[in-house]
Scaffold this motif. Sequence first.
Motif, PDB file in Angstrom:
ATOM      1  N   PHE A  44      33.180  54.525 -53.552  1.00 24.74           N
ATOM      2  CA  PHE A  44      32.992  53.334 -52.730  1.00 24.74           C
ATOM      3  C   PHE A  44      32.945  53.693 -51.244  1.00 24.74           C
ATOM      4  O   PHE A  44      32.071  53.225 -50.507  1.00 24.74           O
ATOM      5  N   TYR A  45      33.858  54.541 -50.801  1.00 26.17           N
ATOM      6  CA  TYR A  45      33.888  54.911 -49.384  1.00 26.17           C
ATOM      7  C   TYR A  45      32.743  55.841 -49.007  1.00 26.17           C
ATOM      8  O   TYR A  45      32.124  55.674 -47.947  1.00 26.17           O
ATOM      9  N   SER A  47      29.801  56.186 -50.369  1.00 27.62           N
ATOM     10  CA  SER A  47      28.484  55.546 -50.442  1.00 27.62           C
ATOM     11  C   SER A  47      28.287  54.477 -49.364  1.00 27.62           C
ATOM     12  O   SER A  47      27.224  53.882 -49.285  1.00 27.62           O
ATOM     13  N   GLY A  48      29.294  54.215 -48.552  1.00 27.01           N
ATOM     14  CA  GLY A  48      29.167  53.204 -47.527  1.00 27.01           C
ATOM     15  C   GLY A  48      29.157  51.797 -48.103  1.00 27.01           C
ATOM     16  O   GLY A  48      28.369  50.945 -47.681  1.00 27.01           O
ATOM     17  N   SER A  49      29.986  51.518 -49.058  1.00 30.54           N
ATOM     18  CA  SER A  49      30.131  50.206 -49.717  1.00 30.54           C
ATOM     19  C   SER A  49      28.919  49.824 -50.562  1.00 30.54           C
ATOM     20  O   SER A  49      28.718  48.643 -50.840  1.00 30.54           O
ATOM     21  N   GLN A  50      28.103  50.764 -50.980  1.00 28.99           N
ATOM     22  CA  GLN A  50      26.925  50.475 -51.798  1.00 28.99           C
ATOM     23  C   GLN A  50      27.178  50.705 -53.286  1.00 28.99           C
ATOM     24  O   GLN A  50      26.515  50.099 -54.121  1.00 28.99           O
ATOM     25  N   LEU A  51      28.071  51.587 -53.617  1.00 28.06           N
ATOM     26  CA  LEU A  51      28.369  51.916 -55.008  1.00 28.06           C
ATOM     27  C   LEU A  51      29.846  51.680 -55.263  1.00 28.06           C
ATOM     28  O   LEU A  51      30.617  51.595 -54.317  1.00 28.06           O
ATOM     29  N   GLN A  54      27.571  47.107 -56.076  1.00 28.59           N
ATOM     30  CA  GLN A  54      27.258  46.643 -54.734  1.00 28.59           C
ATOM     31  C   GLN A  54      27.566  45.157 -54.525  1.00 28.59           C
ATOM     32  O   GLN A  54      28.017  44.754 -53.463  1.00 28.59           O
ATOM     33  N   SER A  55      27.367  44.335 -55.522  1.00 29.97           N
ATOM     34  CA  SER A  55      27.480  42.885 -55.341  1.00 29.97           C
ATOM     35  C   SER A  55      28.916  42.402 -55.122  1.00 29.97           C
ATOM     36  O   SER A  55      29.119  41.306 -54.608  1.00 29.97           O
ATOM     37  N   GLN A  57      31.268  44.090 -53.314  1.00 26.51           N
ATOM     38  CA  GLN A  57      31.727  44.639 -52.034  1.00 26.51           C
ATOM     39  C   GLN A  57      33.150  45.190 -52.102  1.00 26.51           C
ATOM     40  O   GLN A  57      33.402  46.134 -52.812  1.00 26.51           O
ATOM     41  N   ASN A  60      35.642  46.334 -55.056  1.00 22.49           N
ATOM     42  CA  ASN A  60      35.638  47.668 -55.654  1.00 22.49           C
ATOM     43  C   ASN A  60      36.967  48.383 -55.393  1.00 22.49           C
ATOM     44  O   ASN A  60      37.430  49.159 -56.231  1.00 22.49           O
TER      45      ASN A  60
END
Length: 79
Positions: A44-45, A47-51, A54-55, A57, A60
Amino acid sequence: MARTRPTTKPEPQRQSGDSVPNPIWFKPVMFGFILIGLVWILIFYISGSQLPIQSIQAWNLAIGFGIMLVGFLMMTRWR
């Protein structure tokens, strides 16, 4: 002629407080939960909050810490 019975010692009954060893799968599952939760948070960290999802946020983080919490709760039962 009298029959003799073999003398056997009765097995001691276990008390509810006796420690019974954990099954063989307990440790790998426990550490697996802790590591999966840690990897979830790291992904999560990094990937910049993308993985990973993602939906949702920042939820995660809650999922990652929840998975780790299961491992830590299992650790209280480890013998």
